[in-house]
Design a protein around this motif. Structure first.
Motif, mmCIF file in Angstrom:
data_model
loop_
_atom_site.group_PDB
_atom_site.id
_atom_site.type_symbol
_atom_site.label_atom_id
_atom_site.label_comp_id
_atom_site.label_asym_id
_atom_site.label_seq_id
_atom_site.Cartn_x
_atom_site.Cartn_y
_atom_site.Cartn_z
ATOM 1 N N ASP A 100 11.311 42.012 8.350
ATOM 2 C CA ASP A 100 10.014 42.206 8.998
ATOM 3 C C ASP A 100 9.638 43.676 9.184
ATOM 4 O O ASP A 100 8.449 44.015 9.191
ATOM 5 N N HIS A 101 10.640 44.558 9.339
ATOM 6 C CA HIS A 101 10.327 45.923 9.772
ATOM 7 C C HIS A 101 10.819 47.046 8.853
ATOM 8 O O HIS A 101 10.315 48.170 8.951
ATOM 9 N N SER A 102 11.811 46.785 8.002
ATOM 10 C CA SER A 102 12.375 47.873 7.197
ATOM 11 C C SER A 102 11.375 48.384 6.167
ATOM 12 O O SER A 102 10.700 47.606 5.481
ATOM 13 N N LEU A 103 11.297 49.701 6.045
ATOM 14 C CA LEU A 103 10.415 50.339 5.070
ATOM 15 C C LEU A 103 11.047 50.419 3.683
ATOM 16 O O LEU A 103 10.382 50.801 2.722
ATOM 17 N N HIS A 104 12.324 50.066 3.592
ATOM 18 C CA HIS A 104 13.022 50.084 2.311
ATOM 19 C C HIS A 104 12.815 48.725 1.649
ATOM 20 O O HIS A 104 13.562 47.771 1.879
ATOM 21 N N GLU A 105 11.793 48.635 0.803
ATOM 22 C CA GLU A 105 11.326 47.344 0.313
ATOM 23 C C GLU A 105 12.375 46.573 -0.487
ATOM 24 O O GLU A 105 12.508 45.354 -0.343
ATOM 25 N N SER A 106 13.118 47.280 -1.344
ATOM 26 C CA SER A 106 14.046 46.567 -2.231
ATOM 27 C C SER A 106 15.169 45.881 -1.464
ATOM 28 O O SER A 106 15.671 44.831 -1.892
ATOM 29 N N SER A 107 15.588 46.468 -0.325
ATOM 30 C CA SER A 107 16.633 45.812 0.477
ATOM 31 C C SER A 107 16.032 44.910 1.546
ATOM 32 O O SER A 107 16.675 43.948 1.975
ATOM 33 N N ALA A 108 14.830 45.210 1.975
ATOM 34 C CA ALA A 108 14.197 44.398 3.020
ATOM 35 C C ALA A 108 14.054 42.943 2.587
ATOM 36 O O ALA A 108 14.246 42.026 3.393
ATOM 37 N N VAL A 109 13.755 42.707 1.315
ATOM 38 C CA VAL A 109 13.584 41.335 0.821
ATOM 39 C C VAL A 109 14.908 40.580 0.832
ATOM 40 O O VAL A 109 14.918 39.341 0.771
ATOM 41 N N ASN A 110 16.014 41.308 0.932
ATOM 42 C CA ASN A 110 17.342 40.683 1.008
ATOM 43 C C ASN A 110 17.922 40.791 2.416
ATOM 44 O O ASN A 110 19.142 40.795 2.583
ATOM 45 N N GLY A 111 17.055 40.910 3.392
ATOM 46 C CA GLY A 111 17.529 40.998 4.769
ATOM 47 C C GLY A 111 18.225 42.301 5.085
ATOM 48 O O GLY A 111 19.065 42.368 5.980
ATOM 49 N N GLY A 112 17.862 43.358 4.359
ATOM 50 C CA GLY A 112 18.457 44.672 4.565
ATOM 51 C C GLY A 112 19.714 44.915 3.757
ATOM 52 O O GLY A 112 20.241 46.037 3.740
ATOM 53 N N ASP A 113 20.228 43.887 3.085
ATOM 54 C CA ASP A 113 21.495 44.003 2.354
ATOM 55 C C ASP A 113 21.311 44.877 1.113
ATOM 56 O O ASP A 113 20.466 44.603 0.263
ATOM 57 N N SER A 114 22.125 45.943 1.020
ATOM 58 C CA SER A 114 22.050 46.820 -0.147
ATOM 59 C C SER A 114 22.639 46.167 -1.386
ATOM 60 O O SER A 114 22.296 46.520 -2.516
ATOM 61 N N GLY A 115 23.576 45.235 -1.170
ATOM 62 C CA GLY A 115 24.175 44.525 -2.292
ATOM 63 C C GLY A 115 25.254 45.294 -3.033
ATOM 64 O O GLY A 115 25.804 44.799 -4.010
ATOM 65 N N ILE A 116 25.576 46.506 -2.583
ATOM 66 C CA ILE A 116 26.581 47.315 -3.272
ATOM 67 C C ILE A 116 27.659 47.755 -2.276
ATOM 68 O O ILE A 116 27.396 47.894 -1.086
ATOM 69 N N TYR A 117 28.853 47.970 -2.811
ATOM 70 C CA TYR A 117 29.963 48.471 -2.008
ATOM 71 C C TYR A 117 30.115 49.960 -2.261
ATOM 72 O O TYR A 117 30.112 50.403 -3.409
ATOM 73 N N GLN A 118 30.229 50.723 -1.191
ATOM 74 C CA GLN A 118 30.319 52.172 -1.306
ATOM 75 C C GLN A 118 31.554 52.688 -0.575
ATOM 76 O O GLN A 118 31.864 52.230 0.529
ATOM 77 N N VAL A 119 32.221 53.651 -1.205
ATOM 78 C CA VAL A 119 33.310 54.351 -0.523
ATOM 79 C C VAL A 119 32.725 55.551 0.201
ATOM 80 O O VAL A 119 31.564 55.917 0.004
ATOM 81 N N ARG A 120 33.543 56.159 1.022
ATOM 82 C CA ARG A 120 33.085 57.249 1.876
ATOM 83 C C ARG A 120 32.325 58.330 1.118
ATOM 84 O O ARG A 120 31.271 58.800 1.556
ATOM 85 N N ASP A 121 32.846 58.760 -0.017
ATOM 86 C CA ASP A 121 32.264 59.892 -0.719
ATOM 87 C C ASP A 121 30.976 59.552 -1.462
ATOM 88 O O ASP A 121 30.358 60.429 -2.058
ATOM 89 N N GLN A 122 30.575 58.290 -1.420
ATOM 90 C CA GLN A 122 29.290 57.901 -1.996
ATOM 91 C C GLN A 122 28.191 57.832 -0.944
ATOM 92 O O GLN A 122 27.037 57.561 -1.270
ATOM 93 N N MET A 123 28.547 58.075 0.321
ATOM 94 C CA MET A 123 27.580 58.050 1.410
ATOM 95 C C MET A 123 27.273 59.469 1.863
ATOM 96 O O MET A 123 28.051 60.392 1.625
ATOM 97 N N SER A 124 26.148 59.631 2.533
ATOM 98 C CA SER A 124 25.826 60.938 3.108
ATOM 99 C C SER A 124 26.737 61.209 4.294
ATOM 100 O O SER A 124 27.232 60.270 4.937
ATOM 101 N N PRO A 125 26.977 62.478 4.617
ATOM 102 C CA PRO A 125 27.813 62.794 5.790
ATOM 103 C C PRO A 125 27.275 62.183 7.078
ATOM 104 O O PRO A 125 28.057 61.775 7.949
ATOM 105 N N GLU A 126 25.939 62.112 7.198
ATOM 106 C CA GLU A 126 25.338 61.535 8.408
ATOM 107 C C GLU A 126 25.679 60.047 8.521
ATOM 108 O O GLU A 126 25.976 59.553 9.615
ATOM 109 N N THR A 127 25.625 59.351 7.386
ATOM 110 C CA THR A 127 25.960 57.929 7.385
ATOM 111 C C THR A 127 27.436 57.714 7.676
ATOM 112 O O THR A 127 27.816 56.860 8.479
ATOM 113 N N VAL A 128 28.280 58.515 7.040
ATOM 114 C CA VAL A 128 29.728 58.404 7.245
ATOM 115 C C VAL A 128 30.080 58.546 8.726
ATOM 116 O O VAL A 128 30.891 57.787 9.268
ATOM 117 N N ALA A 129 29.452 59.517 9.391
ATOM 118 C CA ALA A 129 29.757 59.779 10.799
ATOM 119 C C ALA A 129 29.484 58.569 11.685
ATOM 120 O O ALA A 129 30.136 58.377 12.714
#
Length: 209
Positions: A100-129
């Motif tokens: 209903d609210h996410s501005l990220h359209e491609s994941s919003a249609v899947n309930g926010g699910d990115s659908g991918i698995y990420q390790v630490r070094d594939q995320m931004s430092p802000e996200t990792v924290a």
């Protein structure tokens, strides 16, 4: 090319430009810099040893042994993100709020699910924290992310996790260990040199600077 360079060196030497004070200062600076680099390479870098046990330990301690599948609700402001967290705390469904609210359209249609698995070094430092210590099902505090079209605040949820192989992060882990050991050896070398040479601060020289 080599012949031309050799002739230019001969011609430059014939003009006695190498006797110019500015050239001598520049040459002295280069020699000092090169000497330091060679000494550090020989006495510090060349003596660094990294064991497989150390690699395994940092791999686990740094959270690189987990690959996370994140869901996200992207919002324009911190106030909106905090309001979403309040609604989640009150028991509302993450996937429905994302749809209903996410501005990220491609994941919003899947309930926010990115659908991918990420390790630490594939995320931004802000996200990792904010997400690295979360367990499956837990929600993060708002994370400010900068994209090409502006800044957004994202509320993440850990949907799932799987073990991440060491091979996915081994190069980064070895680099981190190398930098850590280099800093430690440089500090120890500096301490021993200060003990040997006993340098003293010259306040009058500092005043001149």
């Amino acid at each position: 090319s080599l012949i031309d360079k050799t002739l230019l060196v001969l011609e430059g030497a014939a003009t006695e430009i190498e006797q110019d004070p500015s050239f001598k200062k520049e040459l002295a600076r280069y020699e000092r810099s090169r000497l330091v680099n060679l000494y550090v390479q020989r006495e510090v870098v060349a003596k660094i040893r990294i064991t497989s046990e150390e690699v395994q330990q940092l791999y686990r301690e740094s959270g690189r042994d987990r690959a996370l599948r994140l869901g996200g609700i992207m919002l324009e402001s911190l106030q909106e993100a905090e309001a979403i967290i309040e609604r989640l705390d009150a028991g509302e469904d993450f996937s429905k709020l994302a749809g209903d609210h996410s501005l990220h359209e491609s994941s919003a249609v899947n309930g926010g699910d990115s659908g991918i698995y990420q390790v630490r070094d594939q995320m931004s430092p802000e996200t990792v924290a904010q997400v690295l210590e979360l367990q499956v099902g837990q929600v993060s505090a708002p994370v400010r992310e900068v994209f090409h079209d502006g800044d957004y605040y994202i509320v993440y949820k850990v949907f799932d996790e799987i073990p991440a192989p060491l091979s996915a992060s081994e190069k980064v882990v070895v680099e981190e260990l190398t930098l850590r050991k280099r800093s430690e050896r440089l500090a120890a070398l500096g301490d021993s040199q200060r003990s040997a040479y006993m340098p003293e601060v010259r306040d009058e020289a500092i005043a001149l600077l």
